[in-house]
Design an enzyme around this catalytic site. Structure first.
Site, PDB file in Angstrom:
ATOM      1  N   ASP A  47      45.229  38.548  40.615  1.00  0.00           N
ATOM      2  CA  ASP A  47      43.827  38.622  40.209  1.00  0.00           C
ATOM      3  C   ASP A  47      43.525  40.099  39.985  1.00  0.00           C
ATOM      4  O   ASP A  47      43.305  40.848  40.937  1.00  0.00           O
ATOM      5  CB  ASP A  47      42.943  38.034  41.305  1.00  0.00           C
ATOM      6  N   LYS A 100      38.282  47.758  33.858  1.00  0.00           N
ATOM      7  CA  LYS A 100      38.283  46.412  33.284  1.00  0.00           C
ATOM      8  C   LYS A 100      37.091  46.203  32.352  1.00  0.00           C
ATOM      9  O   LYS A 100      37.140  45.360  31.459  1.00  0.00           O
ATOM     10  CB  LYS A 100      38.270  45.392  34.422  1.00  0.00           C
ATOM     11  N   ASP A 154      31.594  32.053  39.334  1.00  0.00           N
ATOM     12  CA  ASP A 154      32.482  33.168  39.697  1.00  0.00           C
ATOM     13  C   ASP A 154      31.788  34.500  39.399  1.00  0.00           C
ATOM     14  O   ASP A 154      31.765  34.961  38.255  1.00  0.00           O
ATOM     15  CB  ASP A 154      33.791  33.052  38.909  1.00  0.00           C
TER      16      ASP A 154
END
Length: 711
Positions: free
Chosen positions: A175, A236, A369
């Protein structure tokens, strides 16, 4: 801590993650008091009362935080209490303060040995032997670690045989998070989250360049306040995007990001006194290397294959560049899977049967999420091991970091009202300290009704009380944005909220009470499902997928089938910049869709095919993926030629587009491998070499720091 002088030479300067303003002036009286606490600690340790000894050595450290012996002794206490992470931290601090102290290496080796990091333990013992080659404790410790490592390798071979997988086929699940990353592997019928060398199950996705070398993970994050220009985080949020698309993110990044070739964002930092540029993929690769090393240390075997997760709403370029990051890190990324889908695997594997043992025929689950930097919502149908994604929505620029930003902006205004408007002017270190303090307060407010925002800005002590009510009011607009995606995912799937059987919470930011509150309110008081670990569920699911790809067939994995979807519509640009969709969003993948196009002008013999993804009717509002040209088409009146354009999306969600003239048979295609900022094979190879060289330099500098002693 400033380096000391001895014999006319400068002693080795330890790496200290503190600002000079935070240093303590140790007086003779404090040293005397510390010695008393040390003596009491030694007595307690000799009697086997390790908790009491730990307390005494802690008191000694509070009086004199720069005496290496206190850390060495407390490390031994922690090791005997099986608090390995703390034992390692104290041993490393001891070595930083006195690199020529052999017992420090012995303490570190012992702590690592007990934590199961045998390779690292052997390194610690070997480094200690360069300081004191005849030290019996180091010699014996090294021998024990080597024997244990040999036994571990044999056990790994046996386990691999039981799992019906050879050693070189272990596929780890990673992850790769915006703020934290996690790695897991499938062994003995279940996924195991692996701990890093610090004993933690998650690792900050931070990278720093310092005078002492490169740092990755917690070590990088700890020193951010004193080195903001060379400490990289939230990468990211810019990977796979154009520089022009990153304006908001760049405002919050204290390090330098400039526009590179093709409009790509490039990170610029100081490395050994020189400016060096890195693509976002390279920085992400450094984090992936850390996860790879964690897996290798725990499993005792080389790791080359992985499944990496990405936000469900990541576009094609973001997915491809994440895969490139894996290649640079020395990993063959076998599959890119969506984070909420991976989390659904973690949830669903334990829920194949109902309360009375009957097989669950149909269950509609919504995975919510919310991580540190990205947000996804997916609606899935779970039926007898089949995980079918019905729809997905989200925001790749929404997460816990945004809560921190809102709280920090509020706190800054309040502090400036009281202390003056110039307290933070041009001071990146001060802003980083404030943001770190706000992040800590945010975490405390998840379990308490009030917290303090505490930090030093120069000589000014900040101690600002914040209530949960204030925090929720400041962040309410951001919280409400979460509901927009929830409503959209239900609408796209044609489902009513009453039809949702379970709402599964994933991601560390779902711990915020108000986030849970708005969900409960929207679903009319429905109980939220917190059965999966919010920080580890995604890595867990990735490990499940890795096991399936590795050929593991056991009771848990044999009946699992993933059916994911395309997160954004895919199509081509037509006359007038109109967007013609070929693949509708939420189409199940893998898929292959074909549409017919024609010419605009008479006798036109070539067509430019521009490929976009998005939901806007005009391509100006969508994301350009790539383009190619097809030549030699049928010469005829406008509108007569028939050109079939085929879109094919594979199991990784990656796209190939082909155009073919029905009459002439000419064909052109693009797999989008080198378009819109994607690295070429040569660039990836060069960056792989750079990554290996940098890893070797990290190791060399680490040895120098630990070997170099005072005169």
């Amino acid at each position: 801590m400033a380096p000391s002088k001895k014999g006319g030479k400068t002693a080795a300067a330890p790496v200290v993650a503190h600002d000079e303003d935070d240093l303590i002036q140790v007086t003779p009286a404090m040293k005397q008091q510390a010695a008393k606490f040390k003596a009491a600690g030694n007595n307690a340790f000799s009697a086997g009362r390790y908790y009491a000894a730990t307390a005494e050595f802690t008191k000694a450290i509070e009086c004199d935080p720069y005496d290496h012996i206190f850390y060495s002794n407390r490390s031994a206490c922690y090791a005997n209490l099986d608090q390995h992470s703390k034992a390692c931290a104290d041993a490393r601090r001891c070595i930083e303060l006195r690199p020529d102290f052999a017992k420090g290496y012995s303490r570190l080796g012992f702590a690592l040995f007990k934590a199961g990091f045998l390779h690292d333990a052997m390194n610690a013992y070997e480094r200690g032997l360069t300081v004191d080659p005849k030290n019996n404790n180091l010699i014996e410790g090294l021998g024990e670690a080597k024997l244990a490592q040999k036994a571990k390798i044999e056990a790994a071979k046996l386990s691999a045989q039981m799992d019906n997988v050879t050693l070189d086929e272990h596929v780890i699940g990673i992850d790769l998070g915006t703020t934290y990353s996690c790695v897991s592997v499938w062994r003995n019928g279940e996924a195991h989250v692996l701990t890093n060398a610090e004993g933690d199950r998650t690792t900050p996705s931070w990278v720093a360049f310092t005078e002492q070398g490169r740092l990755v993970g917690d070590a990088a994050k700890r020193q951010a306040a004193i080195n903001p220009k060379n400490t990289l985080f939230n990468i990211k949020r810019i990977i796979g995007r154009q520089y022009s698309e990153c304006a908001h993110e760049l405002e919050l990044m204290p390090f330098d990001v400039k526009e590179g070739e093709g409009g790509k964002p490039i990170v610029s930092v100081d490395v050994n006194g020189e400016k060096k540029d890195f693509a976002p993929e390279q920085i992400s690769a450094m984090v992936l290397q850390k996860m790879k090393a964690t897996a290798e240390a725990q499993l005792g075997v080389p790791i080359t294959k992985a499944v990496v997760t990405v936000p469900a709403y990541f576009n094609d370029a973001q997915r491809r560049q994440t895969k490139d990051a894996g290649a640079i890190a020395g990993l063959d990324v076998l599959r890119i899977i969506n984070e909420p889908t991976a989390a659904a695997l973690a949830y669903g594997l334990d829920r194949r049967e109902g309360e009375n043992g009957e097989v669950i025929k149909n269950q509609c689950i919504l995975v919510f999420d919310l991580g540190g930097g990205t947000f996804d919502v997916s609606l899935l149908n779970l039926q007898d091991g089949v995980f079918e994604v019905l729809s997905t929505a989200g925001d790749t620029h929404l997460g816990g970091e945004d809560f921190d930003t809102s709280l920090a902006a509020f706190a800054q205004k309040e502090i400036e009202k009281e202390r003056g408007a110039d307290i933070f002017t041009g001071d990146e270190k001060a802003l980083r300290k404030l943001r770190t303090a706000c992040e800590k307060a945010k975490r405390e407010l998840s379990v308490a009704n009030h917290a303090n925002i505490e930090c030093f800005i120069g000589e000014i002590e900040i101690n600002m009380k914040i209530t949960r009510e204030q925090f929720e009011k400041v962040c309410e607009p951001t919280f409400q944005r979460c509901l927009d995606s929830v409503k959209r995912v239900l609408s796209d799937a044609g489902k009513k909220k009453e039809e949702v059987d379970e709402i599964v919470l994933v991601g560390g930011s779902t711990r915020v009470p108000r986030v849970q509150g708005i969900l409960t309110e929207y679903f009319d008081g429905k109980t939220l499902n917190k059965s999966v670990h919010p920080d580890e569920a995604v890595a867990y699911g990735a490990a499940v997928q890795g096991a399936i790809l590795a050929g593991v067939r056991d009771k848990q994995t044999s009946r699992v089938l993933l059916m994911d979807v395309v997160p954004l519509s895919l199509g081509v640009e037509c006359e007038g910049r109109q967007f013609a969709k070929v693949v509708q969003r939420n189409t199940a993948i893998p898929c292959k869709k074909k549409s017919e196009f024609t010419t605009v002008y008479d006798n036109q013999d070539e067509i430019d095919v521009r490929i976009f993804e998005g939901e806007r009717s005009n391509t100006d509002g969508n994301h350009l993926l790539g383009e190619f040209q097809i030549s030699g088409i049928e010469r005829a009146s406008a509108g007569e030629p028939k050109i079939d354009v085929t879109f094919e999306v594979n199991t990784n969600g990656l796209l190939t587009v082909t155009a073919k003239d029905r009459v002439t048979g000419v064909e052109a295609n693009v797999s989008l491998q080198h378009d819109r900022g994607r690295l070429t094979a040569e660039e990836i190879e060069r960056m792989c070499a750079e990554a290996e060289a940098m890893a070797e330099e990290d190791e060399r500098l680490a040895r120098m720091r630990e070997y170099e002693g005072t005169d």
